[in-house]
Enzyme design. Sequence first.
Site, PDB file in Angstrom:
ATOM      1  N   ASP A 149       0.884  -1.162   0.000  1.00 47.34           N
ATOM      2  CA  ASP A 149       0.000   0.000   0.000  1.00 47.34           C
ATOM      3  C   ASP A 149       0.921   1.211   0.000  1.00 47.34           C
ATOM      4  O   ASP A 149       1.426   1.611   1.043  1.00 47.34           O
ATOM      5  CB  ASP A 149      -0.900  -0.013   1.241  1.00 47.34           C
TER       6      ASP A 149
ATOM      7  N   GLU B  32      -1.075  -1.215  -4.902  1.00 44.54           N
ATOM      8  CA  GLU B  32      -2.305  -0.458  -5.140  1.00 44.54           C
ATOM      9  C   GLU B  32      -2.081   0.507  -6.296  1.00 44.54           C
ATOM     10  O   GLU B  32      -1.098   1.249  -6.327  1.00 44.54           O
ATOM     11  CB  GLU B  32      -2.703   0.329  -3.888  1.00 44.54           C
TER      12      GLU B  32
ATOM     13  N   ASP C  44      -2.729   1.185   6.914  1.00 46.30           N
ATOM     14  CA  ASP C  44      -1.885   0.919   5.738  1.00 46.30           C
ATOM     15  C   ASP C  44      -1.413  -0.539   5.721  1.00 46.30           C
ATOM     16  O   ASP C  44      -1.289  -1.153   4.666  1.00 46.30           O
ATOM     17  CB  ASP C  44      -0.662   1.846   5.735  1.00 46.30           C
TER      18      ASP C  44
END
Length: 192
Positions: free
Chosen positions: A7, A68, A141
């Site tokens: 992330d 991501e 996160d």
Amino acid sequence: MRVLGVDPGLTRCGVGVVEGVAGRPLTMLGVGVVRTPADADLGHRLVAVEQGLEQWLDEHRPEFVAVERVFSQHNVRTVMGTAQASAVAILCASRRGIPVALHTPSEVKAAVTGSGRADKAQVGAMVTRLLRLDAPPRPADAADALALAICHIWRAPAQHRLQQAVAAHAARTPPTTSRAPAARHASKGRTA
């Protein structure tokens, strides 16, 4: 299949490693956050993200890296930092020959919770349940990184079959040829 989920972020870059196959219970092998100080020079922050990700790659030896996909936000500064950290993750994996998959936040949320509009608490709760953890990983996160890895494990077989079908179709379909050039050549010798 062992997947490192990333992330991306400059201040907090979530990382999580999940192992398993679609349809079977998954196992978390590690979760954490690579942190950089907000007041540090951008170059130093990117190097710190790279070094942190390299340590995770060395320790866990993933077969895939799921990152991501950066999407448009109203805060351009946040998007730039996210994109830069994302590029570092892609570079680290690609340097080692590890395939990288990009998943949008809504794809990840839908894969893990069943809704592409789930909030962070819902994602954290489902990650906790799916990986049989005692509590949701903190910060968010870290949970998001695990969700990325889970999403890739579940989506990869279908994506692979789709890619094979497209390749097979392309191999069976003869290339199209244009007739326009032949018509031009045929008319060159005529006079009106």
